[in-house]
Design an enzyme around this catalytic site. Structure first.
Site, mmCIF file in Angstrom:
data_model
loop_
_atom_site.group_PDB
_atom_site.id
_atom_site.type_symbol
_atom_site.label_atom_id
_atom_site.label_comp_id
_atom_site.label_asym_id
_atom_site.label_seq_id
_atom_site.Cartn_x
_atom_site.Cartn_y
_atom_site.Cartn_z
ATOM 1 N N ARG A 144 0.809 -1.228 0.000
ATOM 2 C CA ARG A 144 0.000 0.000 0.000
ATOM 3 C C ARG A 144 0.839 1.274 0.000
ATOM 4 O O ARG A 144 0.373 2.344 0.419
ATOM 5 C CB ARG A 144 -0.979 0.017 1.183
ATOM 6 C CG ARG A 144 -2.038 -1.077 1.119
ATOM 7 C CD ARG A 144 -3.148 -0.819 2.127
ATOM 8 N NE ARG A 144 -4.217 -1.814 1.990
ATOM 9 C CZ ARG A 144 -4.293 -2.925 2.680
ATOM 10 N NH1 ARG A 144 -3.356 -3.196 3.581
ATOM 11 N NH2 ARG A 144 -5.291 -3.777 2.501
ATOM 12 N N LYS A 166 2.027 10.965 -11.653
ATOM 13 C CA LYS A 166 1.157 10.054 -12.394
ATOM 14 C C LYS A 166 1.948 8.796 -12.744
ATOM 15 O O LYS A 166 2.948 8.860 -13.451
ATOM 16 C CB LYS A 166 0.624 10.723 -13.666
ATOM 17 C CG LYS A 166 -0.424 11.779 -13.381
ATOM 18 C CD LYS A 166 -0.828 12.547 -14.620
ATOM 19 C CE LYS A 166 -1.677 11.728 -15.538
ATOM 20 N NZ LYS A 166 -2.242 12.548 -16.652
ATOM 21 N N GLU A 208 7.979 17.324 -25.700
ATOM 22 C CA GLU A 208 7.419 17.705 -24.402
ATOM 23 C C GLU A 208 7.945 19.068 -23.945
ATOM 24 O O GLU A 208 7.243 19.818 -23.263
ATOM 25 C CB GLU A 208 7.727 16.640 -23.345
ATOM 26 C CG GLU A 208 6.957 15.343 -23.518
ATOM 27 C CD GLU A 208 5.492 15.446 -23.092
ATOM 28 O OE1 GLU A 208 5.087 16.507 -22.575
ATOM 29 O OE2 GLU A 208 4.759 14.458 -23.279
ATOM 30 N N LYS A 252 5.594 22.514 -15.525
ATOM 31 C CA LYS A 252 4.908 21.311 -15.053
ATOM 32 C C LYS A 252 4.607 21.420 -13.553
ATOM 33 O O LYS A 252 3.495 21.112 -13.097
ATOM 34 C CB LYS A 252 5.784 20.088 -15.332
ATOM 35 C CG LYS A 252 5.211 18.739 -14.850
ATOM 36 C CD LYS A 252 4.224 18.180 -15.832
ATOM 37 C CE LYS A 252 3.633 16.840 -15.361
ATOM 38 N NZ LYS A 252 4.461 15.685 -15.709
ATOM 39 N N GLU A 262 -5.670 16.034 -11.295
ATOM 40 C CA GLU A 262 -6.244 16.212 -12.628
ATOM 41 C C GLU A 262 -7.764 16.346 -12.607
ATOM 42 O O GLU A 262 -8.479 15.770 -13.419
ATOM 43 C CB GLU A 262 -5.839 15.038 -13.542
ATOM 44 C CG GLU A 262 -5.895 15.376 -15.021
ATOM 45 C CD GLU A 262 -5.333 14.279 -15.889
ATOM 46 O OE1 GLU A 262 -4.658 14.616 -16.862
ATOM 47 O OE2 GLU A 262 -5.560 13.087 -15.610
ATOM 48 N N ARG A 266 -5.041 20.733 -14.304
ATOM 49 C CA ARG A 266 -3.943 19.869 -14.725
ATOM 50 C C ARG A 266 -4.198 19.223 -16.085
ATOM 51 O O ARG A 266 -3.266 18.766 -16.746
ATOM 52 C CB ARG A 266 -3.688 18.794 -13.660
ATOM 53 C CG ARG A 266 -2.513 17.891 -14.016
ATOM 54 C CD ARG A 266 -2.088 16.990 -12.885
ATOM 55 N NE ARG A 266 -1.040 16.091 -13.307
ATOM 56 C CZ ARG A 266 -0.270 15.395 -12.487
ATOM 57 N NH1 ARG A 266 -0.443 15.492 -11.184
ATOM 58 N NH2 ARG A 266 0.661 14.596 -12.952
ATOM 59 N N ASN A 270 -2.300 17.676 -20.964
ATOM 60 C CA ASN A 270 -2.588 16.719 -22.036
ATOM 61 C C ASN A 270 -2.506 17.359 -23.421
ATOM 62 O O ASN A 270 -2.859 16.710 -24.413
ATOM 63 C CB ASN A 270 -3.983 16.116 -21.835
ATOM 64 C CG ASN A 270 -4.020 15.135 -20.685
ATOM 65 O OD1 ASN A 270 -3.133 14.295 -20.533
ATOM 66 N ND2 ASN A 270 -5.029 15.246 -19.832
ATOM 67 N N HIS A 273 -1.528 15.225 -26.286
ATOM 68 C CA HIS A 273 -1.655 13.821 -25.888
ATOM 69 C C HIS A 273 -2.965 13.182 -26.325
ATOM 70 O O HIS A 273 -3.074 11.955 -26.317
ATOM 71 C CB HIS A 273 -1.505 13.689 -24.368
ATOM 72 C CG HIS A 273 -0.107 13.905 -23.890
ATOM 73 N ND1 HIS A 273 0.558 15.100 -24.048
ATOM 74 C CD2 HIS A 273 0.767 13.076 -23.261
ATOM 75 C CE1 HIS A 273 1.772 14.998 -23.535
ATOM 76 N NE2 HIS A 273 1.922 13.781 -23.049
ATOM 77 N N HIS A 277 -1.931 9.884 -27.833
ATOM 78 C CA HIS A 277 -2.238 8.591 -27.230
ATOM 79 C C HIS A 277 -3.019 7.699 -28.193
ATOM 80 O O HIS A 277 -2.866 6.470 -28.172
ATOM 81 C CB HIS A 277 -3.037 8.783 -25.939
ATOM 82 C CG HIS A 277 -2.185 9.129 -24.757
ATOM 83 N ND1 HIS A 277 -2.711 9.476 -23.534
ATOM 84 C CD2 HIS A 277 -0.845 9.180 -24.601
ATOM 85 C CE1 HIS A 277 -1.738 9.721 -22.685
ATOM 86 N NE2 HIS A 277 -0.589 9.554 -23.310
ATOM 87 N N HIS A 290 6.812 7.946 -27.860
ATOM 88 C CA HIS A 290 5.803 8.788 -27.220
ATOM 89 C C HIS A 290 5.941 10.243 -27.666
ATOM 90 O O HIS A 290 4.952 10.905 -27.997
ATOM 91 C CB HIS A 290 5.925 8.685 -25.700
ATOM 92 C CG HIS A 290 4.988 9.585 -24.960
ATOM 93 N ND1 HIS A 290 3.615 9.394 -24.952
ATOM 94 C CD2 HIS A 290 5.217 10.715 -24.227
ATOM 95 C CE1 HIS A 290 3.040 10.346 -24.231
ATOM 96 N NE2 HIS A 290 3.980 11.159 -23.780
#
Length: 385
Positions: A144, A166, A208, A252, A262, A266, A270, A273, A277, A290
Site C-alpha cells: 500500500r 502520475k 514535451e 509542469k 487532474e 492539470r 494533455n 496527448h 495517445h 511517445h
C-alpha cells in the site's frame, strides 16, 4: 460544461533568464502540505545515495531499471546507494512500453518480498518514462505504498513523466488505463544522461519541452526557436539545455501545484496527448515513440485551434515551424507507422479524457496560453487528423 473559454488564466511567466552559475539548481513541487524537490545538474546521478539517505528511515533499496540503462548507469547509482548504507538489489524490467504490463509489476512484487523490502524502505526508478511509470506504480501499490525516487535518464522523462506523480501501466485497450497518483520523494535530473541517447530519442523528448513552452512559457519557446536545426547534439551548450530543463519543469510543477489529481487545470498538460495517445494505442505502443506521437498531437491540436479561429494563423505557424525545425512529425504521413483516420477516431473514444461522451481537447490560443474544450466537431477532428 466546457466551452471555448480558458479554463483558467494563462500561466504566469515562469522564468525569463537564468544565470550560468544557477546550476545545479533545485525546483520544489508544492502540493499543499506536501512538497518534494527536483534537483537539476550535471553529475547528480553519482549523489543519489545522499538524497536517498535523507529521504527514508529504512536501508533497503530496490533499484528498478531496464537493461540498456543499466549498462550505462546502474553501477554508478548502486554504488552511491551502497555507500550511503543501503542494501541494494537491481530489479530489471523489459525495455520500452513492455515494462508497463501488470504481469511485469507482479514479478516486481515477488522480487521485493524475496529481498525483504519494507514500507520504510525505498524504490528507485532509473530510466525513461516507462521505467518511471512502472516503478512508480509498483511503489504505489506494494504494501500500500513504499517511498520512491525518480532518476529520469531521457529528456522526455526529465521534463514530463518524472514530475507530477502520475504512475501506471497499459492495457491492450489503451495507454495508462490502470494507475495512481503517487508522488516521488525526490527527482534527480542529470543532463549528462542524455549524452548516451540516440538523436531520435532526444528529438522525441523535445516535443514535451515544446509543449511546455506552448502551455506557459513564451521565453522558453522563443529560445527553442533559436536552437540548432540538426546535428548529433541538438542543444547549443549545457547552459541552454539546463535552461530548457528547468523552464519546462517549472511549468509542469506550477500546473501540478494547482491540481494534483487532474480534476481541472492539470488537464492542460494533455496538450498534444489526445491525438498522441490515439496513435500509440493504434500502433500497439511499438514503432512510434511517445514524443513523436505527442508532436503529431500538437500539430493536430494546433490545426483544430486555427480552424476554429481560437489561435491566430501566425501563432499556429510558429508551432509547425518548430516541429519541422526538429524534424518531428506534424502530419500523419510523417509518422514512422501507418495509421488510419478511422482507427484514430475509434481510439479517441476510449481515451481517459472522454467526458460525457465527448473528447476533451487542449488547444493553443497563442504561445504561452491554452484552453480546454469539448466543443470540437467530429468532422473537423477527422479532417485535422
Amino acid at each position: 460544461m466546457f466551452g471555448i473559454d480558458p479554463l483558467f488564466s494563462p500561466l504566469k511567466p515562469v522564468r525569463r533568464e537564468v544565470k550560468p552559475e544557477s546550476y545545479p539548481c533545485r525546483i520544489d513541487v508544492k502540493l499543499g502540505a506536501m512538497e518534494y524537490p527536483v534537483y537539476i545538474g550535471t553529475g547528480l546521478l553519482s549523489t543519489v545515495g545522499t538524497v536517498a539517505r535523507g529521504t527514508v528511515a529504512g536501508r533497503r533499496a530496490a533499484l528498478v531499471t531496464e537493461p540498456l540503462v543499466a549498462a550505462h548507469y546502474e553501477g554508478m547509482v548502486a554504488e552511491s546507494l551502497r555507500a550511503a548504507g543501503f542494501q541494494t538489489e537491481t530489479l530489471l524490467v523489459p525495455e520500452g512500453e513492455a515494462a508497463k504490463r501488470l504481469s511485469v509489476i507482479e514479478k516486481l512484487y515477488h522480487r521485493a518480498l524475496a529481498m525483504g523490502l519494507k514500507r520504510d524502505d525505498l524504490v528507485v526508478a532509473l530510466g525513461g518514462g516507462t521505467v518511471g511509470d512502472a516503478a512508480g506504480f509498483f511503489a504505489a501499490t506494494y504494501l500500500r505504498g513504499v517511498p520512491f525516487l525518480q532518476l529520469p535518464t531521457t529528456l522526455l522523462a526529465q521534463v514530463d513523466s518524472s514530475v507530477g506523480g502520475k504512475v501506471g501501466v497499459n492495457l491492450d485497450e489503451g495507454k495508462n488505463l490502470v494507475g495512481a497518483f503517487y508522488q516521488p520523494r525526490a527527482v534527480v535530473t542529470d543532463p549528462a544522461a542524455l549524452r548516451s541517447l540516440p538523436v531520435r530519442e532526444v528529438r522525441a523528448g523535445l516535443a514535451e519541452v515544446i509543449k511546455c513552452g506552448i502551455l506557459g512559457d513564451r521565453a522558453l519557446f522563443s529560445r527553442l526557436e533559436r536552437w540548432p536545426e540538426s546535428g548529433e547534439q541538438l542543444w547549443p551548450n549545457e547552459h541552454e539545455l539546463c535552461f530548457a530543463l528547468s523552464s519546462a519543469i517549472r511549468v509542469k510543477a506550477e500546473v501540478v501545484a494547482r491540481d494534483e489529481r487532474e480534476s481541472g487545470p492539470r488537464m492542460v498538460l494533455n496538450l498534444g496527448h489526445t491525438a498522441g495517445h490515439a496513435v500509440e494505442t493504434v500502433t500497439k505502443f511499438g514503432p512510434v515513440r511517445h514524443g513523436e506521437a505527442v508532436a503529431y498531437g500538437l500539430a493536430v491540436a494546433t490545426r483544430l485551434a486555427v480552424s476554429l479561429r481560437i489561435c491566430p494563423d501566425e501563432e499556429g505557424a510558429r508551432v509547425f515551424r518548430i516541429l519541422r525545425r526538429f524534424k518531428l512529425p506534424s502530419r500523419r504521413e510523417e509518422l514512422p507507422a501507418r495509421v488510419g483516420v478511422d482507427e484514430l477516431v475509434a481510439a479517441l473514444d476510449r481515451d481517459k479524457k472522454v467526458r460525457q461522451g465527448r473528447v476533451l481537447w487542449v488547444l493553443p490560443r497563442r504561445i504561452g496560453e491554452v484552453l480546454l474544450t469539448a466543443k470540437v466537431p467530429l468532422e473537423l477532428v477527422r479532417e485535422c487528423l
